[in-house]
Design a protein around this motif. Sequence first.
Motif, PDB file in Angstrom:
ATOM      1  N   SER A   1      -6.044   6.754   1.039  1.00 11.54           N
ATOM      2  CA  SER A   1      -4.661   6.809   0.567  1.00 11.54           C
ATOM      3  C   SER A   1      -4.179   5.377   0.377  1.00 11.54           C
ATOM      4  O   SER A   1      -4.730   4.439   0.957  1.00 11.54           O
ATOM      5  N   PHE A   2      -3.152   5.206  -0.441  1.00 13.60           N
ATOM      6  CA  PHE A   2      -2.578   3.886  -0.666  1.00 13.60           C
ATOM      7  C   PHE A   2      -1.359   3.679   0.228  1.00 13.60           C
ATOM      8  O   PHE A   2      -0.576   4.601   0.444  1.00 13.60           O
ATOM      9  N   HIS A   3      -1.203   2.449   0.702  1.00 12.04           N
ATOM     10  CA  HIS A   3      -0.032   2.075   1.500  1.00 12.04           C
ATOM     11  C   HIS A   3       1.087   1.640   0.553  1.00 12.04           C
ATOM     12  O   HIS A   3       0.889   0.787  -0.310  1.00 12.04           O
TER      13      HIS A   3
ATOM     14  N   GLN B   1      -5.335   1.708   8.639  1.00 10.31           N
ATOM     15  CA  GLN B   1      -5.016   0.529   7.830  1.00 10.31           C
ATOM     16  C   GLN B   1      -5.557  -0.747   8.473  1.00 10.31           C
ATOM     17  O   GLN B   1      -5.486  -0.920   9.693  1.00 10.31           O
ATOM     18  N   PHE B   2      -6.075  -1.651   7.659  1.00 11.88           N
ATOM     19  CA  PHE B   2      -6.602  -2.910   8.164  1.00 11.88           C
ATOM     20  C   PHE B   2      -5.554  -4.015   8.195  1.00 11.88           C
ATOM     21  O   PHE B   2      -5.744  -5.022   8.869  1.00 11.88           O
ATOM     22  N   THR B   3      -4.468  -3.859   7.456  1.00 14.57           N
ATOM     23  CA  THR B   3      -3.506  -4.955   7.313  1.00 14.57           C
ATOM     24  C   THR B   3      -2.193  -4.719   8.049  1.00 14.57           C
ATOM     25  O   THR B   3      -1.233  -5.450   7.837  1.00 14.57           O
TER      26      THR B   3
ATOM     27  N   GLY C   1      -9.544   8.540   7.384  1.00 13.51           N
ATOM     28  CA  GLY C   1      -9.664   8.048   6.032  1.00 13.51           C
ATOM     29  C   GLY C   1      -9.217   6.598   5.989  1.00 13.51           C
ATOM     30  O   GLY C   1      -8.753   6.041   6.994  1.00 13.51           O
ATOM     31  N   LEU C   2      -9.346   5.980   4.842  1.00 14.91           N
ATOM     32  CA  LEU C   2      -8.935   4.590   4.657  1.00 14.91           C
ATOM     33  C   LEU C   2      -7.524   4.532   4.079  1.00 14.91           C
ATOM     34  O   LEU C   2      -7.233   5.161   3.063  1.00 14.91           O
TER      35      LEU C   2
ATOM     36  N   ASP D   1       0.588   3.693   9.787  1.00 13.36           N
ATOM     37  CA  ASP D   1       1.099   2.373   9.408  1.00 13.36           C
ATOM     38  C   ASP D   1       1.399   1.507  10.619  1.00 13.36           C
ATOM     39  O   ASP D   1       1.234   0.285  10.562  1.00 13.36           O
ATOM     40  N   MET D   2       1.864   2.120  11.713  1.00 15.52           N
ATOM     41  CA  MET D   2       2.417   1.327  12.810  1.00 15.52           C
ATOM     42  C   MET D   2       1.869   1.666  14.188  1.00 15.52           C
ATOM     43  O   MET D   2       1.615   0.770  14.982  1.00 15.52           O
TER      44      MET D   2
END
Length: 243
Positions: free
Chosen positions: A136-138, A68-70, A96-97, A43-44
């Motif tokens: 995976s979902f954020h 993560q792209f965002t 993974g995405l 995430d960071m």
Amino acid sequence: MSFEEFTVEGYKELIRKAMRGRVFEPFGTTEEQAHVLWRHDVDMSVHRAARLAEVEAGFNVRATYFIQFTSEFYNVFENTIRQKIDEILSHGHWIGLHFDFSMVKPDDTREVVFEKMEFEKSILEKLFGTKVKCMSFHNPEMNNALSYDDDEICGMVNTYGRSIKEKYVYGSDSNGLWRHTPIGELADNTDNKYLHLLTHPVWWQEEPMAPRSKIDRSAKGRYDFAMNNYDQLLLNMGRPNIR
């Protein structure tokens, strides 16, 4: 809620415990032997992710790093970030995405959501020359993401799919604290034949730090990097640096 054990040495101890009687596998494995799916949602801090990838390689185990792209803390297109992800892959780990469902619009159909996932997946594959086989979902509990519990989405294993939830014992270091059963306790329990463990690299630093201080460190590190690049650029071009 203690955070003192969230250090690199503490992380090594978690790996030792998880290794006892288990092998480390990728998502989508058909292995019946006791094993662990070790997952990092990045995430960071890609820099901390690269550090943990190095640590894991020292134990000859492999994990999956979800990119993560965002994220507001890193840009996957930056040279330095790409180099760090290449480092992770060079140790034999998988990527993974990490899909941010907050980017989905309220009126998006499932087909549109899948198109967005497929788009991000294809970029990751082209950037790093590797197949992206899982996602995976954020922050899945903050939106409608958990309703997407298909075992596979866009050719990727869904870490929140029904089959994984049914088969694996799950543990996480969310928020840099043990809010539920600590990962070490789950790994110590030999009755837990199949483990799905989620860690976030930013929480695992060299020395004990409060969770918010770790976020502050990552944010300031990014700021310092950007400003040093600016100063160096002007110096290299022989231009004045007005302050």
